[in-house]
Design a protein around this motif. Structure first.
Motif, short mmCIF file in Angstrom:
data_model
loop_
_atom_site.label_atom_id
_atom_site.label_comp_id
_atom_site.label_asym_id
_atom_site.label_seq_id
_atom_site.Cartn_x
_atom_site.Cartn_y
_atom_site.Cartn_z
N ILE A 186 50.67 18.13 -25.82
CA ILE A 186 49.94 17.11 -26.56
C ILE A 186 49.28 16.16 -25.58
O ILE A 186 49.84 15.82 -24.55
N GLY A 187 48.09 15.70 -25.94
CA GLY A 187 47.45 14.67 -25.13
C GLY A 187 46.80 15.26 -23.89
O GLY A 187 46.33 16.39 -23.90
N ASN A 188 46.82 14.49 -22.84
CA ASN A 188 46.06 14.85 -21.64
C ASN A 188 46.67 15.97 -20.82
O ASN A 188 46.05 16.45 -19.88
N GLN A 231 44.79 19.01 -19.75
CA GLN A 231 43.79 18.93 -18.68
C GLN A 231 44.32 19.52 -17.39
O GLN A 231 43.56 19.93 -16.52
N GLU A 289 58.74 13.31 -14.91
CA GLU A 289 58.83 11.96 -15.45
C GLU A 289 57.72 11.77 -16.46
O GLU A 289 56.58 12.09 -16.20
N GLY A 290 58.04 11.19 -17.57
CA GLY A 290 56.97 10.74 -18.45
C GLY A 290 56.70 11.58 -19.68
O GLY A 290 55.74 11.31 -20.39
N ALA A 306 59.62 17.70 -28.19
CA ALA A 306 60.03 17.84 -29.58
C ALA A 306 60.36 19.30 -29.83
O ALA A 306 59.52 20.17 -29.58
N ILE A 359 62.61 14.91 -31.62
CA ILE A 359 62.14 14.49 -30.30
C ILE A 359 63.32 14.22 -29.37
O ILE A 359 64.26 13.53 -29.75
N GLN A 417 64.30 12.96 -25.31
CA GLN A 417 63.75 12.41 -24.07
C GLN A 417 64.81 12.53 -22.99
O GLN A 417 65.96 12.20 -23.21
N PHE A 432 56.93 20.92 -28.73
CA PHE A 432 55.78 20.10 -28.35
C PHE A 432 56.18 19.26 -27.14
O PHE A 432 57.27 18.69 -27.11
N LEU A 487 55.25 15.94 -25.36
CA LEU A 487 54.53 14.71 -25.73
C LEU A 487 54.66 13.68 -24.64
O LEU A 487 55.60 13.72 -23.86
N PRO A 488 53.78 12.68 -24.67
CA PRO A 488 54.02 11.53 -23.79
C PRO A 488 55.31 10.83 -24.19
O PRO A 488 55.70 10.83 -25.37
N GLN A 489 55.97 10.25 -23.21
CA GLN A 489 57.22 9.56 -23.48
C GLN A 489 56.98 8.29 -24.28
O GLN A 489 55.92 7.68 -24.20
N ILE A 490 57.98 7.95 -25.07
CA ILE A 490 57.87 6.76 -25.93
C ILE A 490 59.02 5.84 -25.60
O ILE A 490 60.11 6.28 -25.30
#
Lengths: 778, 81, 158
Positions: B7-9, B12, B47-48, B52, B57, B59, B73, B75-78
């Protein structure tokens, strides 16, 4: 003082996932309104907050702060200050080793230590008005103040930039010449104020918009707001000649403070002992360090304890507010109200160093809804303001304000009831979240339904009154947690947790321990241990302390119960299947019951020495299984067309707590978050002059809600149990601040016919908007 | 094979590929394989990120098991405030 | 410049202390008399966390100079409970969970006591306007206002 248990609120709530250990007197404390064990000290003034600690021989520490929003620091000459009698130490950037660029996980806002050391004490540049440039420790306040004036700093003033959109322009004044935008291809070769571009994409929004009968696109703007805790930052440090440090600080996370200070000052973690004092509010703003490294550095030099307290002006100018932002939202729906595609572009201001909460902002924007196609882009942008810090559900109130406003507009244009429209699109168990994974059981629909059933929803309104509704959520987290339970020799129980109690945690934890062990809650004494006394705990934040703490207590209690069973077996010469722990005692089963009597927890305590030694348990976990908490808010307000003043007439919060360990403190979270949201929506903002200086750095002009600004806040405790927690608990602390901005903006539109796309909707702005439309006559 | 989505960047760093079919029994195992295939991902996985698994989710939970038909998934950490 | 020698009464006890001209009553209470129950939230009279009674009048102690109290009588949060008995307001705040972090609580209690002494049966509006000078960021004021009204009812019963 009478009973601990008040009222008939013995609400047990949802399934307890198999937890049946009850009381020897048949009572359960979880779900009841016990008196908090730390309460007496708080109502008598005895409780010691950060600034209430003193050590003999302590010095007063004060900080010299940049008067310029952006300037190169050419030189700092502290000689005159050092020569002043009574000044025992002076520190500057020279006293802090530089940190290499390295991101540390600080939740959603990755922090770079290179930035942390520069925020604590400016190095090459002063990047905001209020940026710390030097600090002194002296024998009195008067001498400390004088010493600051004797520090000669040569600044080369640079042009500054405040606004996020301005800061994104290619010709904007540049804060960091080594900041290159991450997340764009091709990689830029010129530095910029845009630290990061990020996006989440699900499906194909262009295809989704083609299916829409109605598309609404709007742009919104919000101003930075401060967490507004009434207690300023405070720290007291004492450093010994062998380099060991004792620190008292008002913080949401003393283990995190320890880690930061150890890192910044090059110390072994074991040599730093941090005590979390009682904390007078944090809301995310006390999860970072400001004064602590300075107090330690000063104490090391002065060889005496150093106490530092921020003034209110310093709190506003030098501690992190949350981002101001510009948000564009585009949402498409069929004429029946089904959302087909959601797009948003978020530009969040991070302050002087990168790390705004734009990431969770992008993930939360459409989270309450089941939408097949979602595309959200976010920008993290630096500007000459104090470095942003977390504020209750960081990033979410801003993006959800924008989306909830557009949802409301769609409801109006389609002629649909706003609750009905949300119900049609509501995320439920199994819905694929906009940020990827499928939701487990969640309570959004329950909150929408319960709002719809209220008398509030059905009360008629008059002219200039309006009603608004909005939903919101926060992910919630678990995290590393250690709690120890000790059975004392008189049968009482000592509970040591390690997550600072910011609003009633000890009451909830005591109830859980009492229920787990089957002892009266008055016999359980909870404290928050310092970093030398209890194992590692991640900070209090992310709505995690009751969730994780109670989980760890269950573990610790299991250990105790199993130890008691083992000792009973030895004592009674019995086998494990002949005994059981139940209702606060180890009980003999079957034939054994004719030979021996049950032994209570207290009796084991009295005999602990003789039966093998001290009895206790430590729950050491990395709590997983946190479940999101959804909420829906309903607000009625009235606008005075002659003054632009908005009065909140009525407010109802419905939110899913999973299981409310202590209903009164859960209600308190709902009410407190709602009122912070009211302030954010109607009055609070950082006001800067063209000179880049903060004009309202005090409570008079940074206008937070007072008692006469708000009505009673009605609360509905929804409980859709979290299957991953032994009691079904969901974190609740952050979600309450997410829906108010949208709900109030929607109510304003209903009251005035004007869609306000800029926060705060303060009286001058409302009046101007009314006047522009010729509506300012009652 | 578990279905793994970035998910997210993070996509890239994998040349734009956001979805994978990976055989992994734990988060640690999954991260190892992803890092081998796309070394640029490695520091971010350390890290980071949050993971999920079938909707829940996690961490900082390297030993969390992944089933053969799990949906995962990254994901970025929350955290929070 | 020499400090001032001040004699006054605090919570019924005679006190004497030295203070600088610019020291506020709040500074004196906290730093010299070791009564840290009154809190500094703003030092500009906007938050009420430093509320005390001066000759029976509710004031922000950050707006009163230490020297000004010579010969006068000050009551702080520390004087609210009588021996081991909490004041009905203190008891009610605990029962009603009318505090979360507790930093504003001393000021709110002093202010509420002052209200009930002059107006034993206040309306909700009166309570809210009287307490408008006491900022609270945690509770949203709901349980505070309920607690004050419930305590007032208890006190009226005598």
């Amino acid at each position: 003082m009478a009973d601990n248990k008040i009222g008939a609120d013995h609400k047990i709530g949802a399934e307890t996932n198999g937890h049946t250990d009850g009381q020897s007197n048949g009572a359960h404390y979880v779900g009841t309104r016990t008196i908090r064990p730390d309460g007496v000290d708080k109502v008598t003034g005895r409780a010691r907050f950060g600034a209430d600690y003193n050590l003999p021989g302590q010095l007063v520490g004060r900080v010299l702060r940049s008067p310029h929003p952006h300037a190169r620091i050419v030189s700092i000459d502290t000689s005159r200050a050092e020569a002043l009698p009574g000044v025992k130490a002076v520190v500057t950037r020279a006293d802090f080793g530089d940190q290499p660029s390295e991101f540390i996980p600080a939740g959603e806002m990755m922090m770079n230590y290179k930035d942390v050391v520069r925020n604590v004490m400016a190095r090459e540049k002063a990047l905001y008005e209020g940026h710390a440039v030097a600090a002194v420790a002296a024998t009195s306040v008067a001498i400390a103040r004088k010493a600051l004036k004797l520090i000669d700093v040569k600044y080369e003033v640079l042009p500054h930039v405040i606004d996020v959109v301005e800061a994104m322009r290619p010709d904007a004044p540049l804060l960091h010449d080594d900041l290159f935008t991450v997340g764009v291809e091709p990689k830029p070769d010129k530095p910029s104020n845009i630290a990061k571009r990020l996006e989440i994409k699900v499906g194909d929004v262009e295809a989704g918009f083609k299916k829409a009968d109605l598309i609404v696109e709007r742009e919104f703007k919000t101003a930075p707001v401060h967490q507004g805790y009434i207690e300023p930052h405070a720290a007291l440090a004492t450093v010994s000649e062998d380099g060991s440090v004792e620190l008292w600080t008002t913080t949401q996370g003393h283990f995190i403070v320890r880690a930061h200070c150890a890192r910044l000052l090059g110390l072994d973690i074991s040599k730093v002992r941090v005590t979390a004092t009682e904390i007078g509010g944090g809301f995310g703003g006390k999860t970072v360090v400001y004064l602590e490294p300075l107090a330690i550095a000063l104490s090391k030099k002065a060889k005496r304890p150093v106490k530092m307290v921020m003034s209110r002006e310093e709190v506003f100018k030098a501690s992190g507010p949350t981002s101001g932002a510009t948000v564009r939202v585009k949402l498409g729906a069929t004429r029946d109200g089904k959302f087909t595609a959601g797009f948003a572009e978020l530009k969040y201001q991070a302050g002087a160093f990168q790390g705004s909460p734009v990431q969770p902002g992008t993930m939360c924007a459409y989270a309450p809804y089941d939408i097949e196609h979602v595309h959200v882009i976010g920008y993290d942008v630096v500007s000459n303001r104090p470095k942003v810090a977390a504020y209750r559900a960081p990033g979410a109130p801003i993006s959800e304000y924008a989306v909830e406003s557009v949802v409301d507009e769609i409801a109006k244009k389609l002629g649909l009831d706003p609750i009905q429209l949300r119900m049609m699109n509501a995320a439920r168990v199994g819905t694929k979240a906009a940020y990827g994974p499928k939701f487990g059981p969640i309570g959004l629909e329950e909150t929408l339904n319960s709002i719809k059933k209220t008398e509030h929803w059905n009360t008629p309104l008059r002219k200039w009154q309006g009603r608004g509704v909005a939903s919101g959520f926060w992910f919630n987290i678990g995290g590393e947690t250690t709690v120890s339970l000790t059975l004392n020799e008189d049968g009482t129980v000592s509970l040591m947790a390690g997550t600072p109690d910011i609003g009633g945690l000890r009451a909830a934890l005591a109830s859980v321990a009492a229920d787990e062990l089957g002892v009266p809650v008055e016999k359980v004494r909870p404290i928050i241990g310092d970093t030398g006394s209890v194992g590692f705990n991640f900070l209090t934040g992310g709505s995690r302390s009751a969730f994780s703490g109670s989980m760890a207590i269950v573990e610790a209690a299991k250990q105790i119960k199993s130890e008691l069973v083992a000792r009973a077996c030895k004592l009674w010469e019995a086998k494990p299947d002949q005994v059981e722990f139940k209702d606060g005692a180890v009980r003999p089963l079957g034939a054994l019951a004719e030979k021996v009597k049950p032994m209570t927890v207290a009796e084991f305590g009295k005999l602990s020495g003789k039966l093998g030694g001290p009895i206790g348990g430590v729950g050491r976990i990395n709590a997983q299984g946190a479940g999101p908490s959804f909420g829906t808010h309903l607000v009625d307000l009235e606008v005075d067309p002659e003054t632009g003043r908005t009065t909140i007439l009525r407010y109802t919060v419905a939110q899913d707590a999973g299981r409310a360990l202590h209903p009164a403190y859960v209600e308190g979270q709902y009410q407190g978050g709602a009122v912070q949201g009211i302030g954010w929506a109607l009055n609070e903002e950082y006001i800067y002059g063209d000179d880049g200086k903060l004009q309202n750095a005090g409570f008079l002009d940074y206008r937070m809600p007072v008692a006469s600004d708000v009505p009673m806040i009605d609360t509905i405790l929804v409980e859709v149990g979290n299957p991953k927690h032994p009691y079904g608990v969901r974190g609740v602390g952050e979600t309450p601040i997410v829906p108010p901005l949208g709900a109030i903006a929607n109510a304003m539109e209903a009251a005035t016919g004007i869609r306000f796309t800029e926060l705060p909707m303060s009286p001058p702005k409302v009046l101007k908007a009314l006047r522009d439309k010729g509506l300012d006559k009652a | 094979m578990a279905r793994v989505v970035l998910i997210g960047n993070l996509a890239q760093l994998t040349g734009g590929v956001a979805e994978f079919q990976i055989s992994a029994t734990s988060v640690k195992h999954l991260f190892q394989q992803l890092a081998e295939a796309h070394p640029a991902l490695a520091p971010h996985l350390e890290e980071g990120v949050a993971v999920a698994i079938d909707g829940q989710i996690y961490q900082d939970s390297l030993f969390e098991p992944i089933k053969p038909d799990s949906e995962v998934f990254i994901l970025p950490q929350i955290a929070g405030g | 410049m020499a400090k001032h020698h001040i004699e006054a009464k605090v919570n019924g006890d005679p006190v004497e202390f030295l203070c600088e001209t610019e020291e506020t009553l709040l500074d004196v209470l906290r730093d010299t008399l070791n009564l840290t129950g009154s809190k500094e939230g703003c030092a500009s009279g906007d938050c009420g966390a430093c509320s005390v009674m001066l000759d029976g009048r509710l004031v922000c102690s950050c707006l009163v100079l230490g020297c000004e109290v010579a010969g006068h009588s000050v009551e702080t949060i520390e004087g609210m409970a009588k021996g081991e008995s909490l004041h009905p307001l203190q008891q009610q705040f605990l029962k009603s969970a009318a505090l979360q972090c507790g930093i504003c609580t001393p000021g709110v209690l002093v202010a509420s006591k002052a209200l009930l002494e002059r107006s034993p049966d206040p309306t909700e509006t009166e309570v809210r306007y009287w307490l408008a000078g006491n900022l609270c960021r945690c509770t949203g004021y709901d349980k505070i206002v309920s607690a004050v009204m419930d305590a007032a009812a208890t006190m009226r019963k005598g």
